[in-house]
Design an enzyme around this catalytic site. Structure first.
Site, PDB file in Angstrom:
ATOM      1  N   ASP A  10       0.975  -1.104   0.009  1.00 13.46           N
ATOM      2  CA  ASP A  10      -0.030   0.016  -0.089  1.00 13.46           C
ATOM      3  C   ASP A  10       0.812   1.446  -0.057  1.00 13.46           C
ATOM      4  O   ASP A  10       1.959   1.144   0.539  1.00 13.46           O
ATOM      5  CB  ASP A  10      -0.866  -0.001   1.362  1.00 13.46           C
ATOM      6  CG  ASP A  10      -2.110   0.913   1.071  1.00 13.46           C
ATOM      7  OD1 ASP A  10      -2.343   1.487  -0.234  1.00 13.46           O
ATOM      8  OD2 ASP A  10      -2.860   1.130   1.866  1.00 13.46           O
ATOM      9  N   GLY A  11       0.305   2.248  -0.452  1.00 11.52           N
ATOM     10  CA  GLY A  11       0.927   3.712  -0.512  1.00 11.52           C
ATOM     11  C   GLY A  11       0.170   4.650  -0.061  1.00 11.52           C
ATOM     12  O   GLY A  11      -1.038   4.512  -0.028  1.00 11.52           O
ATOM     13  N   GLU A  48       2.303   3.794  -4.159  1.00 11.01           N
ATOM     14  CA  GLU A  48       1.654   2.694  -4.580  1.00 11.01           C
ATOM     15  C   GLU A  48       2.630   2.097  -5.510  1.00 11.01           C
ATOM     16  O   GLU A  48       2.810   0.719  -5.190  1.00 11.01           O
ATOM     17  CB  GLU A  48       0.492   2.754  -5.273  1.00 11.01           C
ATOM     18  CG  GLU A  48      -0.635   3.623  -4.507  1.00 11.01           C
ATOM     19  CD  GLU A  48      -1.537   2.288  -3.555  1.00 11.01           C
ATOM     20  OE1 GLU A  48      -1.135   1.365  -3.465  1.00 11.01           O
ATOM     21  OE2 GLU A  48      -2.564   2.873  -2.885  1.00 11.01           O
ATOM     22  N   ASP A  71      -4.301  -2.207  -3.619  1.00  8.61           N
ATOM     23  CA  ASP A  71      -5.694  -1.630  -3.657  1.00  8.61           C
ATOM     24  C   ASP A  71      -5.476  -0.487  -4.892  1.00  8.61           C
ATOM     25  O   ASP A  71      -6.386   0.218  -4.797  1.00  8.61           O
ATOM     26  CB  ASP A  71      -6.080  -1.132  -2.298  1.00  8.61           C
ATOM     27  CG  ASP A  71      -5.375  -0.121  -1.734  1.00  8.61           C
ATOM     28  OD1 ASP A  71      -4.288   0.345  -2.235  1.00  8.61           O
ATOM     29  OD2 ASP A  71      -5.465   0.139  -0.636  1.00  8.61           O
ATOM     30  N   HIS A 121      -9.265  -0.258   2.347  1.00 11.90           N
ATOM     31  CA  HIS A 121     -10.436  -0.120   3.637  1.00 11.90           C
ATOM     32  C   HIS A 121     -11.421  -0.694   3.608  1.00 11.90           C
ATOM     33  O   HIS A 121     -12.561  -0.210   3.857  1.00 11.90           O
ATOM     34  CB  HIS A 121     -10.402   1.512   3.367  1.00 11.90           C
ATOM     35  CG  HIS A 121      -9.456   2.460   3.359  1.00 11.90           C
ATOM     36  ND1 HIS A 121      -8.259   2.627   4.352  1.00 11.90           N
ATOM     37  CD2 HIS A 121      -8.844   3.063   2.126  1.00 11.90           C
ATOM     38  CE1 HIS A 121      -7.371   3.356   3.879  1.00 11.90           C
ATOM     39  NE2 HIS A 121      -7.663   3.665   2.488  1.00 11.90           N
ATOM     40  N   ASP A 131      -1.457  -0.304   4.928  1.00 12.22           N
ATOM     41  CA  ASP A 131      -2.206   0.894   5.001  1.00 12.22           C
ATOM     42  C   ASP A 131      -1.443   1.827   6.385  1.00 12.22           C
ATOM     43  O   ASP A 131      -0.977   2.848   6.496  1.00 12.22           O
ATOM     44  CB  ASP A 131      -3.570   1.098   4.974  1.00 12.22           C
ATOM     45  CG  ASP A 131      -4.138   2.660   5.138  1.00 12.22           C
ATOM     46  OD1 ASP A 131      -4.033   3.253   4.107  1.00 12.22           O
ATOM     47  OD2 ASP A 131      -4.688   2.923   6.197  1.00 12.22           O
TER      48      ASP A 131
END
Length: 157
Positions: A10-11, A48, A71, A121, A131
């Site tokens: 994740d970024g 990301e 994501d 999320h 995250d």
């Protein structure tokens, strides 16, 4: 049953551009490793993509198939829909993140990679953890300089 190295990424960017970071979980069998890093000025898409690049750079073997869970529609679509190869053929003309895409393409050649999109999320445990790692890195001290973004890309926009 096929064995995989599972990578979760994740970024995050606090502002776009703004301080940013990435979070990574590398999992193979019972072994788990977490990685994260923050940058003083960058974008969400860069983080990301950088998460995927750094994850691949940290693998000790390319003999085991890899599944990357992200994501990021930006990353997943560019690769699965093969847009990045068209961008590459045109020298990444007017495309952002040329430096990271080139790093990815150079690495990807030597791995058997499957990408899996996960809804962000949405309670996916590893995505949620990534995250947290990315946000903590973005808000942390000792932020690195994203030289390409600050010196090249930002001035092209």
């Amino acid at each position: 049953m096929q064995e995989y190295i599972n990578i979760y990424t994740d970024g995050s960017a606090r502002g776009n551009p703004g301080p940013g970071g990435y979070g990574i979980i590398l999992r193979y069998k019972q072994s788990v490793k977490e990685l994260s890093q923050g940058f003083r000025l960058t974008t969400n898409n860069r983080m990301e993509l950088l998460a995927v690049v750094v994850a691949l750079e940290n693998l000790k073997t390319n003999q085991i198939p890899v599944r990357i869970f992200s994501d990021s529609k930006y990353v997943i679509d560019a690769i699965q829909k093969r847009w990045v190869y068209g961008w590459q053929a045109k020298g990444f003309n007017k495309k952002k993140n040329k430096d990271l895409w080139q790093r990815y393409l150079s690495l990807a050649r030597s791995f058997n990679i499957e990408f899996v999109w996960v809804k962000g999320h949405n309670g996916h445990p590893e995505n949620e953890r990534c995250d947290v790692l990315a946000v903590e890195a973005a808000l942390g001290k000792n932020l690195l300089i994203d030289h390409y973004f600050e010196e090249v890309q930002q001035h092209e926009d």
